[in-house]
Structure formats: structure tokens, C-alpha cells
Design a protein around this motif. Structure first.
Motif, PDB file in Angstrom:
ATOM      1  N   GLY A  29      -2.211 -29.880  -3.329  1.00  0.00           N
ATOM      2  CA  GLY A  29      -0.990 -29.431  -4.699  1.00  0.00           C
ATOM      3  C   GLY A  29       0.802 -30.312  -4.441  1.00  0.00           C
ATOM      4  N   ALA A  30       1.184 -29.961  -3.604  1.00  0.00           N
ATOM      5  CA  ALA A  30       2.252 -31.470  -3.340  1.00  0.00           C
ATOM      6  C   ALA A  30       2.279 -33.053  -4.409  1.00  0.00           C
ATOM      7  CB  ALA A  30       2.742 -30.848  -2.319  1.00  0.00           C
ATOM      8  N   VAL A  31       1.237 -33.048  -3.462  1.00  0.00           N
ATOM      9  CA  VAL A  31       0.739 -34.631  -3.727  1.00  0.00           C
ATOM     10  C   VAL A  31       0.422 -34.108  -5.121  1.00  0.00           C
ATOM     11  CG1 VAL A  31      -1.197 -36.411  -4.153  1.00  0.00           C
ATOM     12  CG2 VAL A  31       0.203 -35.065  -1.993  1.00  0.00           C
ATOM     13  N   ARG A  32      -0.295 -33.778  -6.085  1.00  0.00           N
ATOM     14  CA  ARG A  32       0.023 -33.560  -7.556  1.00  0.00           C
ATOM     15  C   ARG A  32       0.735 -33.746  -7.696  1.00  0.00           C
ATOM     16  NH1 ARG A  32      -5.026 -32.384 -10.825  1.00  0.00           N
ATOM     17  NH2 ARG A  32      -4.314 -31.906 -13.320  1.00  0.00           N
ATOM     18  N   GLU A  33       1.682 -32.584  -8.000  1.00  0.00           N
ATOM     19  CA  GLU A  33       2.954 -32.449  -8.389  1.00  0.00           C
ATOM     20  C   GLU A  33       3.863 -33.446  -8.621  1.00  0.00           C
ATOM     21  OE1 GLU A  33       5.336 -29.044  -6.603  1.00  0.00           O
ATOM     22  OE2 GLU A  33       4.353 -27.812  -7.530  1.00  0.00           O
ATOM     23  N   ARG A  34       3.538 -34.607  -7.271  1.00  0.00           N
ATOM     24  CA  ARG A  34       4.101 -35.783  -7.292  1.00  0.00           C
ATOM     25  C   ARG A  34       3.813 -36.697  -8.330  1.00  0.00           C
ATOM     26  NH1 ARG A  34       6.086 -35.914  -1.423  1.00  0.00           N
ATOM     27  NH2 ARG A  34       7.183 -33.909  -0.627  1.00  0.00           N
ATOM     28  N   ALA A  35       2.483 -36.928  -8.482  1.00  0.00           N
ATOM     29  CA  ALA A  35       2.109 -37.931  -9.137  1.00  0.00           C
ATOM     30  C   ALA A  35       2.258 -37.408 -10.824  1.00  0.00           C
ATOM     31  CB  ALA A  35       0.471 -37.984  -8.543  1.00  0.00           C
ATOM     32  N   LEU A  45      -4.626 -37.428 -12.799  1.00  0.00           N
ATOM     33  CA  LEU A  45      -4.493 -35.978 -12.061  1.00  0.00           C
ATOM     34  C   LEU A  45      -5.774 -35.787 -11.008  1.00  0.00           C
ATOM     35  CD1 LEU A  45      -1.433 -34.986 -13.892  1.00  0.00           C
ATOM     36  CD2 LEU A  45      -1.166 -36.448 -11.896  1.00  0.00           C
ATOM     37  N   ASP A  46      -6.231 -34.882 -11.691  1.00  0.00           N
ATOM     38  CA  ASP A  46      -7.971 -34.508 -11.248  1.00  0.00           C
ATOM     39  C   ASP A  46      -8.141 -35.257  -9.932  1.00  0.00           C
ATOM     40  OD1 ASP A  46      -8.060 -32.054 -12.692  1.00  0.00           O
ATOM     41  OD2 ASP A  46      -9.028 -32.821 -14.225  1.00  0.00           O
ATOM     42  N   ASP A  47      -8.458 -36.824 -10.669  1.00  0.00           N
ATOM     43  CA  ASP A  47      -8.962 -37.918  -9.488  1.00  0.00           C
ATOM     44  C   ASP A  47      -7.911 -37.775  -8.195  1.00  0.00           C
ATOM     45  OD1 ASP A  47     -10.909 -38.253 -11.678  1.00  0.00           O
ATOM     46  OD2 ASP A  47     -10.021 -39.743 -11.640  1.00  0.00           O
ATOM     47  N   ILE A  48      -6.837 -37.909  -8.494  1.00  0.00           N
ATOM     48  CA  ILE A  48      -5.914 -37.914  -7.672  1.00  0.00           C
ATOM     49  C   ILE A  48      -5.786 -37.028  -6.684  1.00  0.00           C
ATOM     50  CG2 ILE A  48      -3.137 -38.221  -6.727  1.00  0.00           C
ATOM     51  CD1 ILE A  48      -3.230 -39.415  -9.547  1.00  0.00           C
ATOM     52  N   GLU A  49      -5.809 -36.092  -6.723  1.00  0.00           N
ATOM     53  CA  GLU A  49      -6.048 -34.262  -6.241  1.00  0.00           C
ATOM     54  C   GLU A  49      -7.389 -34.306  -5.205  1.00  0.00           C
ATOM     55  OE1 GLU A  49      -5.892 -30.109  -6.379  1.00  0.00           O
ATOM     56  OE2 GLU A  49      -5.029 -30.907  -7.927  1.00  0.00           O
ATOM     57  N   GLY A  68      -0.043 -36.466   8.614  1.00  0.00           N
ATOM     58  CA  GLY A  68       0.598 -36.409   7.452  1.00  0.00           C
ATOM     59  C   GLY A  68      -0.077 -37.916   6.546  1.00  0.00           C
ATOM     60  N   VAL A  69       0.679 -36.873   4.949  1.00  0.00           N
ATOM     61  CA  VAL A  69       0.240 -37.164   4.141  1.00  0.00           C
ATOM     62  C   VAL A  69       1.475 -38.124   3.129  1.00  0.00           C
ATOM     63  CG1 VAL A  69      -0.270 -37.170   2.037  1.00  0.00           C
ATOM     64  CG2 VAL A  69      -1.251 -36.262   3.861  1.00  0.00           C
ATOM     65  N   THR A  70       1.853 -39.150   2.895  1.00  0.00           N
ATOM     66  CA  THR A  70       2.251 -40.124   1.977  1.00  0.00           C
ATOM     67  C   THR A  70       2.754 -40.253   0.685  1.00  0.00           C
ATOM     68  OG1 THR A  70       2.760 -41.854   3.067  1.00  0.00           O
ATOM     69  CG2 THR A  70       3.792 -40.559   3.667  1.00  0.00           C
ATOM     70  N   VAL A  71       3.225 -39.903  -0.242  1.00  0.00           N
ATOM     71  CA  VAL A  71       3.276 -40.555  -2.113  1.00  0.00           C
ATOM     72  C   VAL A  71       4.402 -41.027  -1.795  1.00  0.00           C
ATOM     73  CG1 VAL A  71       2.429 -39.259  -4.215  1.00  0.00           C
ATOM     74  CG2 VAL A  71       2.226 -38.062  -2.770  1.00  0.00           C
ATOM     75  N   ALA A  72       3.370 -42.758  -2.650  1.00  0.00           N
ATOM     76  CA  ALA A  72       4.721 -44.051  -3.103  1.00  0.00           C
ATOM     77  C   ALA A  72       4.300 -44.022  -4.058  1.00  0.00           C
ATOM     78  CB  ALA A  72       4.692 -44.840  -2.107  1.00  0.00           C
ATOM     79  N   THR A  73       5.380 -45.269  -4.390  1.00  0.00           N
ATOM     80  CA  THR A  73       5.127 -46.077  -6.104  1.00  0.00           C
ATOM     81  C   THR A  73       5.400 -47.389  -6.404  1.00  0.00           C
ATOM     82  OG1 THR A  73       4.379 -46.134  -8.383  1.00  0.00           O
ATOM     83  CG2 THR A  73       6.268 -45.225  -7.870  1.00  0.00           C
ATOM     84  N   ARG A  77       1.385 -48.755  -9.783  1.00  0.00           N
ATOM     85  CA  ARG A  77       0.340 -48.269  -9.127  1.00  0.00           C
ATOM     86  C   ARG A  77       1.278 -46.956  -7.935  1.00  0.00           C
ATOM     87  NH1 ARG A  77      -3.955 -51.904  -6.199  1.00  0.00           N
ATOM     88  NH2 ARG A  77      -4.959 -52.786  -8.289  1.00  0.00           N
ATOM     89  N   LEU A  78       0.575 -45.938  -7.876  1.00  0.00           N
ATOM     90  CA  LEU A  78       0.288 -45.124  -7.457  1.00  0.00           C
ATOM     91  C   LEU A  78      -0.360 -44.702  -5.580  1.00  0.00           C
ATOM     92  CD1 LEU A  78       2.477 -42.203  -7.543  1.00  0.00           C
ATOM     93  CD2 LEU A  78      -0.156 -41.458  -7.623  1.00  0.00           C
ATOM     94  N   ARG A  79       0.014 -44.489  -4.836  1.00  0.00           N
ATOM     95  CA  ARG A  79      -0.496 -44.874  -3.264  1.00  0.00           C
ATOM     96  C   ARG A  79      -0.167 -43.346  -2.718  1.00  0.00           C
ATOM     97  NH1 ARG A  79      -0.745 -48.395   1.889  1.00  0.00           N
ATOM     98  NH2 ARG A  79      -1.340 -50.247  -0.067  1.00  0.00           N
ATOM     99  N   VAL A  80      -1.296 -43.316  -2.459  1.00  0.00           N
ATOM    100  CA  VAL A  80      -1.382 -41.740  -1.002  1.00  0.00           C
ATOM    101  C   VAL A  80      -2.196 -41.951   0.175  1.00  0.00           C
ATOM    102  CG1 VAL A  80      -2.398 -38.938  -0.581  1.00  0.00           C
ATOM    103  CG2 VAL A  80      -1.487 -40.059  -2.767  1.00  0.00           C
ATOM    104  N   GLU A  81      -1.700 -42.181   0.897  1.00  0.00           N
ATOM    105  CA  GLU A  81      -1.893 -43.066   2.322  1.00  0.00           C
ATOM    106  C   GLU A  81      -1.792 -41.436   2.851  1.00  0.00           C
ATOM    107  OE1 GLU A  81       0.283 -45.865   4.437  1.00  0.00           O
ATOM    108  OE2 GLU A  81       1.148 -44.873   5.441  1.00  0.00           O
ATOM    109  N   VAL A  82      -2.166 -41.366   4.164  1.00  0.00           N
ATOM    110  CA  VAL A  82      -3.340 -40.035   4.623  1.00  0.00           C
ATOM    111  C   VAL A  82      -3.467 -40.515   6.772  1.00  0.00           C
ATOM    112  CG1 VAL A  82      -5.014 -37.887   5.824  1.00  0.00           C
ATOM    113  CG2 VAL A  82      -4.399 -38.934   2.889  1.00  0.00           C
ATOM    114  N   ARG A  83      -2.431 -40.526   7.426  1.00  0.00           N
ATOM    115  CA  ARG A  83      -2.730 -40.622   8.454  1.00  0.00           C
ATOM    116  C   ARG A  83      -2.784 -39.590   9.820  1.00  0.00           C
ATOM    117  NH1 ARG A  83       0.854 -45.335   9.841  1.00  0.00           N
ATOM    118  NH2 ARG A  83       0.996 -46.063   8.006  1.00  0.00           N
TER     119      ARG A  83
END
Length: 138
Positions: A29-35, A45-49, A68-73, A77-83
């Protein structure tokens, strides 16, 4: 994350345990909000979530340690990274095969503009990027 990307907010964390489902949902949900601050298309947004959900599930199932999850742009482009802390130990029942999962990377590959899964002994990093169209003002 490439140098040209600007992080949106602080990194998000999930403990990594399979029991931490609620925290995983909160992070999605937080990733969706940031996006949503950059993306005006509800379907994107549905696809990103969905891709975030698949990436976190992959880390929970196959990784170890906290996630850890980060969101950047970079504005285009918008990048979501999961580590996570790298590959988990082999499953207790190596001969038993599950058929109810295994499509997450296919989903990410189909919906993203670019993605990669990078592994080492100490870290697994799954990232994806989507093309963003600026929000229309007015």
C-alpha cells in the motif's frame, strides 16, 4: 538503484517471515501511495502494486533476513526495488513440488518496462521499472 534515480521516501521494511503478511500488505500500500504521487493511471498503479506483491512474495519464499523495499524515480520511470539477505536454506522437503506459485517473475516481466533479479551469497535484489506519464495538472 541508479545514481540518476531519486528515492521517494525512506526504505520500507518487512521482517521476512512468512507470518508477517500484514506488514507486507502495508508495504504494498505504501509503494502504491508513493507511486500515486507520480502516476495518474489507476491501471498502472494496480500493476505496480501487483508487481510489488510478487517481488515481496518472492523474497519471503526464497530469500532470508529482513526485506527492504525502495521506490525511486528519474521523472521518466518509476523503480521499485526489493532486497533481502540472499538465498534461504533449501526447503525441508526437496522432493515436494508446489504448483500454486512460480509465476511472479513472469508477471513482473510482462508488466514492467525493465527488470532484473540479481543474486549473490549475501543479497538478492529484484527490481522493476515502469514508464510513467506525468500527472495532468488542472
Amino acid at each position: 538503484m541508479t545514481a540518476a534515480m531519486e528515492r521517494l521516501g525512506d526504505p520500507l521494511r518487512v521482517s521476512g517471515g512468512r507470518e508477517d503478511r500484514r506488514r507486507g500488505q502495508a508495504v504494498r500500500g505504501a509503494v502504491r501511495e508513493r507511486a500515486a504521487a507520480l502516476v495518474g493511471d489507476p491501471e498502472l498503479l494496480d500493476d505496480i502494486e501487483l508487481m510489488t506483491s510478487e517481488a515481496i512474495a518472492n523474497a519471503v519464499l526464497h530469500g532470508s533476513g529482513p526485506i527492504g523495499v525502495t521506490v525511486a524515480t528519474d521523472g521518466r520511470r518509476l523503480r521499485v526495488e526489493v532486497r533481502d539477505d540472499g538465498p534461504a536454506a533449501a526447503p525441508a522437503e526437496p522432493g515436494r513440488r508446489r504448483t500454486d506459485h512460480g509465476r511472479g517473475l513472469t508477471v513482473i516481466g510482462a508488466l514492467s518496462a525493465d527488470w532484473a533479479l540479481e543474486r549473490s551469497e549475501t543479497e538478492t535484489r529484484l527490481w522493476f521499472e515502469v514508464e510513467i506519464r506525468p500527472l495532468k495538472s488542472g
